[in-house]
Design a protein around this motif. Structure first.
Motif, short mmCIF file in Angstrom:
data_model
loop_
_atom_site.label_atom_id
_atom_site.label_comp_id
_atom_site.label_asym_id
_atom_site.label_seq_id
_atom_site.Cartn_x
_atom_site.Cartn_y
_atom_site.Cartn_z
N LEU A 16 -16.32 52.38 20.61
CA LEU A 16 -15.63 53.67 20.56
C LEU A 16 -14.31 53.60 21.30
CD1 LEU A 16 -16.10 56.56 19.50
CD2 LEU A 16 -17.05 57.09 21.74
N ARG A 17 -14.34 53.01 22.49
CA ARG A 17 -13.13 52.92 23.32
C ARG A 17 -12.05 52.11 22.61
NH1 ARG A 17 -15.41 51.45 27.57
NH2 ARG A 17 -15.15 49.22 27.50
N HIS A 18 -12.44 51.05 21.94
CA HIS A 18 -11.45 50.18 21.31
C HIS A 18 -11.00 50.65 19.93
CE1 HIS A 18 -11.62 47.26 24.50
NE2 HIS A 18 -12.93 47.28 24.44
N SER A 19 -11.83 51.44 19.25
CA SER A 19 -11.46 51.82 17.89
C SER A 19 -10.89 53.23 17.77
CB SER A 19 -12.66 51.68 16.95
OG SER A 19 -13.67 52.61 17.32
N ILE A 20 -11.30 54.14 18.63
CA ILE A 20 -10.88 55.53 18.45
C ILE A 20 -9.88 55.98 19.50
CG2 ILE A 20 -11.72 57.91 18.47
CD1 ILE A 20 -13.85 57.09 16.68
N ILE A 21 -10.08 55.60 20.74
CA ILE A 21 -9.18 56.04 21.81
C ILE A 21 -7.82 55.40 21.58
CG2 ILE A 21 -8.78 56.16 24.29
CD1 ILE A 21 -11.29 57.70 23.31
N SER A 22 -6.82 56.23 21.38
CA SER A 22 -5.48 55.71 21.07
C SER A 22 -4.44 56.66 21.66
CB SER A 22 -5.28 55.63 19.55
OG SER A 22 -5.24 56.92 18.98
N PRO A 23 -3.23 56.17 21.80
CA PRO A 23 -2.16 57.07 22.25
C PRO A 23 -1.99 58.28 21.33
CG PRO A 23 -1.40 54.80 22.31
CD PRO A 23 -2.74 54.79 21.63
N GLN A 24 -2.20 58.07 20.04
CA GLN A 24 -2.04 59.18 19.08
C GLN A 24 -3.13 60.24 19.29
OE1 GLN A 24 -1.94 55.92 18.23
NE2 GLN A 24 0.22 55.74 17.75
N LEU A 25 -4.35 59.80 19.63
CA LEU A 25 -5.42 60.76 19.88
C LEU A 25 -5.12 61.59 21.12
CD1 LEU A 25 -8.23 61.89 19.21
CD2 LEU A 25 -9.19 60.07 20.63
N ILE A 26 -4.66 60.94 22.17
CA ILE A 26 -4.37 61.65 23.42
C ILE A 26 -3.16 62.56 23.24
CG2 ILE A 26 -3.72 61.39 25.84
CD1 ILE A 26 -5.31 58.68 25.70
N SER A 27 -2.07 62.02 22.74
CA SER A 27 -0.87 62.86 22.58
C SER A 27 -1.09 63.93 21.52
CB SER A 27 0.36 62.01 22.25
OG SER A 27 0.20 61.36 21.01
N GLY A 28 -1.88 63.64 20.50
CA GLY A 28 -2.19 64.64 19.49
C GLY A 28 -3.02 65.78 20.05
N THR A 29 -3.95 65.46 20.92
CA THR A 29 -4.77 66.50 21.55
C THR A 29 -3.91 67.38 22.45
OG1 THR A 29 -6.68 64.99 21.49
CG2 THR A 29 -6.86 66.91 22.91
N VAL A 130 -9.35 70.75 26.13
CA VAL A 130 -9.47 70.30 27.51
C VAL A 130 -10.73 69.44 27.64
CG1 VAL A 130 -9.78 71.01 29.93
CG2 VAL A 130 -8.24 72.31 28.42
N LEU A 131 -11.82 69.91 27.07
CA LEU A 131 -13.07 69.15 27.09
C LEU A 131 -12.92 67.80 26.40
CD1 LEU A 131 -16.14 69.05 27.71
CD2 LEU A 131 -16.48 70.08 25.45
N VAL A 135 -13.45 64.00 27.89
CA VAL A 135 -14.32 62.99 27.28
C VAL A 135 -13.53 61.73 26.95
CG1 VAL A 135 -15.74 62.46 25.25
CG2 VAL A 135 -16.00 64.66 26.42
N ILE A 136 -12.32 61.90 26.43
CA ILE A 136 -11.46 60.75 26.14
C ILE A 136 -11.21 59.95 27.43
CG2 ILE A 136 -9.09 60.06 25.54
CD1 ILE A 136 -9.11 62.40 23.50
N GLY A 137 -10.89 60.64 28.51
CA GLY A 137 -10.66 59.97 29.79
C GLY A 137 -11.91 59.24 30.27
N TRP A 138 -13.07 59.87 30.13
CA TRP A 138 -14.33 59.25 30.56
C TRP A 138 -14.59 57.97 29.77
CZ3 TRP A 138 -17.67 59.82 34.48
CH2 TRP A 138 -18.91 59.19 34.36
N ILE A 139 -14.41 58.04 28.45
CA ILE A 139 -14.64 56.87 27.61
C ILE A 139 -13.59 55.79 27.87
CG2 ILE A 139 -14.66 56.04 25.21
CD1 ILE A 139 -15.83 58.82 24.45
N ALA A 140 -12.33 56.21 27.96
CA ALA A 140 -11.24 55.24 28.13
C ALA A 140 -11.37 54.46 29.43
CB ALA A 140 -9.89 55.95 28.07
N THR A 158 -7.10 63.01 32.72
CA THR A 158 -6.79 63.21 31.30
C THR A 158 -6.98 64.67 30.91
OG1 THR A 158 -7.57 60.96 30.92
CG2 THR A 158 -7.19 62.30 28.98
N ALA A 159 -8.05 65.29 31.41
CA ALA A 159 -8.31 66.71 31.11
C ALA A 159 -7.22 67.61 31.70
CB ALA A 159 -9.67 67.12 31.62
#
Length: 173
Positions: A16-29, A130-131, A135-140, A158-159
């Motif tokens: 999950l960390r390597h395939s989904i967590i991305s700069p686009q996911l964070i900046s998009g959120t 925010v949640l 979660v992204i920060g926890w996984i990353a 991250t939150a």
């Protein structure tokens, strides 16, 4: 000392960390959080939904275009331009922006059709981001040798980006 195999959860979290967590996911959120926070909810939940989805689509198209063009820098000068391969890579990289928009848009849509009150759906959409950032920060910040408190620091940091959007909402309106 015998090396142990990671358990199923650890392997899943690594994937999950390597395939989904991305700069686009964070900046998009963060982008979606800011758009929702500055959207004028007094115009109705439809306005907030429309502005959010249109903004995300514009940024997603821009992200795909930018990555398609940027992929050309990887080829040698004598190589042919392969827009198909560049476009495919760009779609893969830009997917995080769409992932980021999906949960709050679902809540805004629910508010639009009366499943939730409009104001409730608005605030749930904002706080869900925010949640998600937490979660992204926890996984990353996860990994086999990472202490829980460092993961917690990463999740909180991250939150905090989403909390800044909530603060923006309070200051603007």
């Amino acid at each position: 000392m015998v090396a142990t195999q990671p358990d199923r959860w650890t392997r899943y979290a690594d994937r999950l960390r390597h395939s989904i967590i991305s700069p686009q996911l964070i900046s998009g959120t963060v982008l979606v959080s800011v758009v929702i926070s500055v959207a004028d909810e007094s115009g109705g939940i439809f306005d907030v939904f429309s502005i959010t989805i249109l903004t995300v689509l514009v940024f997603w198209v821009t992200e795909v275009y930018v990555h398609t063009v940027a992929e050309q820098r990887r080829r040698a000068d004598q190589d042919m331009v392969s827009l198909r391969l560049s476009f495919r890579a760009a779609l893969h990289k830009a997917r995080g922006l769409l992932f980021a928009a999906t949960p709050p848009l679902i809540f805004l849509l629910a508010g639009l059709f009366g499943a939730r009150q409009g104001a409730v759906a608005y605030w749930v959409a904002l706080w869900i981001e925010v949640l998600i950032l937490g979660v992204i920060g926890w996984i990353a910040f996860g990994g086999r040798r990472i202490r829980w408190y460092w993961r917690l620091c990463g999740a909180v940091a991250t939150a905090t980006l989403g909390l800044l959007a909530v603060l923006l909402k309070i200051l603007v309106h």
